[in-house]
Design a protein around this motif. Structure first.
Motif, PDB file in Angstrom:
ATOM      1  N   GLU A 278      76.652  13.586  66.753  1.00  0.00           N
ATOM      2  CA  GLU A 278      76.027  15.032  66.856  1.00  0.00           C
ATOM      3  C   GLU A 278      75.387  15.427  65.788  1.00  0.00           C
ATOM      4  OE1 GLU A 278      76.543  17.839  69.585  1.00  0.00           O
ATOM      5  OE2 GLU A 278      76.499  15.762  70.537  1.00  0.00           O
ATOM      6  N   ALA A 279      75.843  14.925  64.687  1.00  0.00           N
ATOM      7  CA  ALA A 279      75.098  15.160  63.460  1.00  0.00           C
ATOM      8  C   ALA A 279      73.733  14.583  63.369  1.00  0.00           C
ATOM      9  CB  ALA A 279      75.963  14.465  62.217  1.00  0.00           C
ATOM     10  N   ALA A 280      73.629  13.540  63.848  1.00  0.00           N
ATOM     11  CA  ALA A 280      72.227  12.754  63.917  1.00  0.00           C
ATOM     12  C   ALA A 280      71.149  13.563  65.027  1.00  0.00           C
ATOM     13  CB  ALA A 280      72.423  11.300  64.639  1.00  0.00           C
ATOM     14  N   HIS A 281      71.719  14.123  66.132  1.00  0.00           N
ATOM     15  CA  HIS A 281      71.106  14.889  66.901  1.00  0.00           C
ATOM     16  C   HIS A 281      70.674  16.256  66.052  1.00  0.00           C
ATOM     17  CE1 HIS A 281      69.736  17.535  70.137  1.00  0.00           C
ATOM     18  NE2 HIS A 281      70.958  18.501  69.727  1.00  0.00           N
ATOM     19  N   ASN A 282      71.531  16.916  65.382  1.00  0.00           N
ATOM     20  CA  ASN A 282      71.263  18.078  64.355  1.00  0.00           C
ATOM     21  C   ASN A 282      70.165  17.738  63.416  1.00  0.00           C
ATOM     22  OD1 ASN A 282      73.126  19.636  65.772  1.00  0.00           O
ATOM     23  ND2 ASN A 282      74.794  19.276  64.322  1.00  0.00           N
ATOM     24  N   LEU A 283      70.301  16.773  62.850  1.00  0.00           N
ATOM     25  CA  LEU A 283      69.415  16.343  61.843  1.00  0.00           C
ATOM     26  C   LEU A 283      67.963  16.039  62.541  1.00  0.00           C
ATOM     27  CD1 LEU A 283      68.342  15.136  59.294  1.00  0.00           C
ATOM     28  CD2 LEU A 283      68.907  12.918  59.948  1.00  0.00           C
ATOM     29  N   GLU A 298      62.741  10.213  63.451  1.00  0.00           N
ATOM     30  CA  GLU A 298      61.446  10.520  64.369  1.00  0.00           C
ATOM     31  C   GLU A 298      60.861   9.235  64.942  1.00  0.00           C
ATOM     32  OE1 GLU A 298      60.996  15.147  62.807  1.00  0.00           O
ATOM     33  OE2 GLU A 298      59.888  13.408  61.880  1.00  0.00           O
ATOM     34  N   ARG A 299      60.520   8.370  64.017  1.00  0.00           N
ATOM     35  CA  ARG A 299      59.849   7.360  64.369  1.00  0.00           C
ATOM     36  C   ARG A 299      60.517   6.351  65.498  1.00  0.00           C
ATOM     37  NH1 ARG A 299      58.896   7.150  58.798  1.00  0.00           N
ATOM     38  NH2 ARG A 299      60.424   5.264  58.578  1.00  0.00           N
ATOM     39  N   LEU A 300      61.828   6.298  65.278  1.00  0.00           N
ATOM     40  CA  LEU A 300      62.483   5.516  66.000  1.00  0.00           C
ATOM     41  C   LEU A 300      62.621   6.399  67.548  1.00  0.00           C
ATOM     42  CD1 LEU A 300      65.904   4.699  64.363  1.00  0.00           C
ATOM     43  CD2 LEU A 300      63.884   3.200  65.135  1.00  0.00           C
ATOM     44  N   GLN A 301      62.463   7.852  67.493  1.00  0.00           N
ATOM     45  CA  GLN A 301      62.459   8.454  68.799  1.00  0.00           C
ATOM     46  C   GLN A 301      60.996   8.103  69.501  1.00  0.00           C
ATOM     47  OE1 GLN A 301      63.340  12.608  67.513  1.00  0.00           O
ATOM     48  NE2 GLN A 301      64.754  12.677  68.948  1.00  0.00           N
ATOM     49  N   GLU A 302      60.038   7.917  68.819  1.00  0.00           N
ATOM     50  CA  GLU A 302      58.635   7.785  69.591  1.00  0.00           C
ATOM     51  C   GLU A 302      58.593   6.412  70.368  1.00  0.00           C
ATOM     52  OE1 GLU A 302      56.001   8.221  66.639  1.00  0.00           O
ATOM     53  OE2 GLU A 302      55.947  10.309  66.349  1.00  0.00           O
ATOM     54  N   HIS A 303      59.311   5.238  69.611  1.00  0.00           N
ATOM     55  CA  HIS A 303      59.297   4.014  69.964  1.00  0.00           C
ATOM     56  C   HIS A 303      60.482   3.613  70.974  1.00  0.00           C
ATOM     57  CE1 HIS A 303      56.640   4.029  66.487  1.00  0.00           C
ATOM     58  NE2 HIS A 303      55.757   3.154  67.412  1.00  0.00           N
ATOM     59  N   LYS A 304      61.594   4.024  70.644  1.00  0.00           N
ATOM     60  CA  LYS A 304      62.924   3.444  71.203  1.00  0.00           C
ATOM     61  C   LYS A 304      63.471   4.731  71.938  1.00  0.00           C
ATOM     62  CE  LYS A 304      63.111  -0.593  69.111  1.00  0.00           C
ATOM     63  NZ  LYS A 304      63.219  -1.530  69.693  1.00  0.00           N
ATOM     64  N   GLY A 305      62.983   5.948  72.134  1.00  0.00           N
ATOM     65  CA  GLY A 305      63.734   6.825  72.804  1.00  0.00           C
ATOM     66  C   GLY A 305      64.613   7.518  72.091  1.00  0.00           C
ATOM     67  N   GLY A 307      68.036   8.810  72.666  1.00  0.00           N
ATOM     68  CA  GLY A 307      69.671   8.283  72.701  1.00  0.00           C
ATOM     69  C   GLY A 307      69.465   6.964  71.645  1.00  0.00           C
ATOM     70  N   LYS A 308      68.517   6.133  71.559  1.00  0.00           N
ATOM     71  CA  LYS A 308      68.978   5.153  70.775  1.00  0.00           C
ATOM     72  C   LYS A 308      68.528   5.460  69.497  1.00  0.00           C
ATOM     73  CE  LYS A 308      67.737   1.203  73.835  1.00  0.00           C
ATOM     74  NZ  LYS A 308      66.759  -0.042  74.090  1.00  0.00           N
ATOM     75  N   ALA A 309      67.659   6.357  69.168  1.00  0.00           N
ATOM     76  CA  ALA A 309      67.313   7.089  67.871  1.00  0.00           C
ATOM     77  C   ALA A 309      68.702   7.600  67.309  1.00  0.00           C
ATOM     78  CB  ALA A 309      66.077   7.991  67.962  1.00  0.00           C
ATOM     79  N   ARG A 310      69.186   8.591  68.114  1.00  0.00           N
ATOM     80  CA  ARG A 310      70.321   9.378  67.740  1.00  0.00           C
ATOM     81  C   ARG A 310      71.455   8.227  67.111  1.00  0.00           C
ATOM     82  NH1 ARG A 310      71.178  13.677  72.349  1.00  0.00           N
ATOM     83  NH2 ARG A 310      69.479  15.016  71.873  1.00  0.00           N
ATOM     84  N   VAL A 311      71.917   7.339  67.991  1.00  0.00           N
ATOM     85  CA  VAL A 311      72.708   6.397  67.520  1.00  0.00           C
ATOM     86  C   VAL A 311      72.407   5.590  66.286  1.00  0.00           C
ATOM     87  CG1 VAL A 311      73.833   4.119  68.201  1.00  0.00           C
ATOM     88  CG2 VAL A 311      73.560   6.050  70.120  1.00  0.00           C
ATOM     89  N   LEU A 317      74.154   7.231  58.877  1.00  0.00           N
ATOM     90  CA  LEU A 317      74.815   8.288  58.402  1.00  0.00           C
ATOM     91  C   LEU A 317      76.038   7.937  57.820  1.00  0.00           C
ATOM     92  CD1 LEU A 317      74.219  11.454  60.600  1.00  0.00           C
ATOM     93  CD2 LEU A 317      73.386  11.127  58.139  1.00  0.00           C
ATOM     94  N   ALA A 318      76.815   7.034  58.716  1.00  0.00           N
ATOM     95  CA  ALA A 318      78.033   6.475  58.298  1.00  0.00           C
ATOM     96  C   ALA A 318      77.857   5.679  57.175  1.00  0.00           C
ATOM     97  CB  ALA A 318      78.441   5.561  59.436  1.00  0.00           C
ATOM     98  N   VAL A 319      76.806   4.869  56.790  1.00  0.00           N
ATOM     99  CA  VAL A 319      76.670   4.278  55.605  1.00  0.00           C
ATOM    100  C   VAL A 319      76.411   5.076  54.405  1.00  0.00           C
ATOM    101  CG1 VAL A 319      75.198   2.546  54.591  1.00  0.00           C
ATOM    102  CG2 VAL A 319      75.927   2.240  57.052  1.00  0.00           C
ATOM    103  N   ILE A 320      75.477   6.060  54.840  1.00  0.00           N
ATOM    104  CA  ILE A 320      75.132   6.770  53.500  1.00  0.00           C
ATOM    105  C   ILE A 320      76.444   7.900  52.977  1.00  0.00           C
ATOM    106  CG2 ILE A 320      73.947   9.069  52.837  1.00  0.00           C
ATOM    107  CD1 ILE A 320      71.679   8.050  54.902  1.00  0.00           C
TER     108      ILE A 320
END
Length: 336
Positions: A278-283, A298-305, A307-311, A317-320
């Protein structure tokens, strides 16, 4: 030293005590309460006791330690991988746990601090209220559809009023059936909001949560869940281990020439994993300020879609968040 395996259950728990050679010294069933543990396991030579992770596990190990025993909570999933048998009973489980205590073939689970357990209770209680409100929302919509009434997309603040209007206009004879459901839905919504405010008030007093909330997309609930779940950041040698711990890494099957990577494992804590997504979606959707993390997503969204970009962003985020916790820093918006 003797070794004890305890298969915990709500009413009665099976125990098995072994010596260092693996000979069974005692098998019994004891009440799962303080008196039962004290009567059957108190006043005996100190043992190493093993229990599987469960809601009762923390209480059980505290009780055992109070009786002078060494107690360990182990990962239930890893335990199943060690013990392969087609015969499963409480007595067999207790024997297997005693054997694990004797041989050391187990993965110990981190025991959370009292503060982390209390915060986790607040979060779990709120999640239960949200689940209840969603279930009632779906039930009300289903009852209306049975009479040909479709609500469609309705904002939460307008839901109750819209349902009341539809019932009054089309189903006046059924008002007494819908009103209690609406009342329960409203109570669940209000109670969940009250708990959210309590959690937010806690995060304002917590320096770690405040630093974590400097990351775009991360709010009080996500920060509180992260602190309550990780508890001790030093138990991870590397920050990227946190994403694996939370089940945000792809599953892997490798054998010979086959090397397959599937969906994320979804191991670990489901509540924190969902909040990070959800935090990724908000970002990606609501954060207006530009940063390298958002551009990468956003680059991942363009190439992977989407859902995959959010994950993937949730995994990042978990690492950061872990890195910020360890270093004591805040999110650097200018970092490339």
């Amino acid at each position: 030293m003797n070794y004890c395996g305890i298969d915990l259950a709500s009413k009665a728990s099976a125990i098995c005590v072994m010596d260092e050679m693996g000979a069974i010294l005692r098998e019994d069933e004891i009440p799962t309460d303080a008196d039962g543990f004290r009567t059957r396991l108190g006043g005996v030579e100190a043992m190493k006791c093993v229990v599987e992770a469960s809601p009762l596990a923390e209480w059980a190990v505290q009780t055992l330690e109070g009786l002078g025993h060494e107690a360990v909570i182990i990962d239930a999933r890893r335990a199943k991988a060690v013990v392969c048998t087609k015969k499963k009973t409480d007595r067999v489980n207790a024997r297997d746990l005693a054997n694990m205590a004797r041989t050391g073939w187990y993965t110990a689970v981190h025991r959370k601090t009292e503060t982390a357990r209390e915060l986790r209770t607040w979060l779990t209680a709120r999640a239960g209220l949200v689940e209840t409100s969603n279930a009632l929302n779906a039930r009300i919509r289903g009852l209306l559809r049975a009479h040909g009434i479709k609500l469609g997309n309705v904002a939460e603040r307008e839901f109750e009023m819209k349902v009341q209007a539809q019932v009054k206009e089309h189903l006046p004879n059924l008002a007494a059936a819908f009103m209690p459901l609406l009342e329960l839905w409203r109570q669940a919504i209000d109670a969940a909001e009250a708990l959210r405010k309590e959690i937010a008030a806690h995060t304002k007093q917590d320096a770690v949560c405040q630093r974590l909330m400097s990351v775009p997309g991360v709010g009080p609930l996500t920060a509180a869940a992260y602190v309550a779940t990780i508890d001790d950041p030093q138990r991870f040698k590397r920050s990227d281990q946190v994403s694996a711990y939370l089940g945000l890494v792809p599953s892997v099957y490798q054998s010979g020439d086959i090397d397959y990577r599937g969906r994320v494992t979804k191991e670990g804590d489901g509540l924190l994993r969902w909040l990070l997504v959800e935090a990724a979606h908000n970002l990606l959707s609501h954060t207006r300020r530009d940063c390298a993390l958002k551009r990468w997503g956003e680059r991942l969204q363009e190439h992977k879609g989407t859902g995959k970009a959010r994950v993937a962003v949730a995994r990042k985020l978990a690492v950061i968040l872990h890195r910020l916790w360890i270093t004591g820093g805040t999110f650097d918006w200018q970092r490339a």
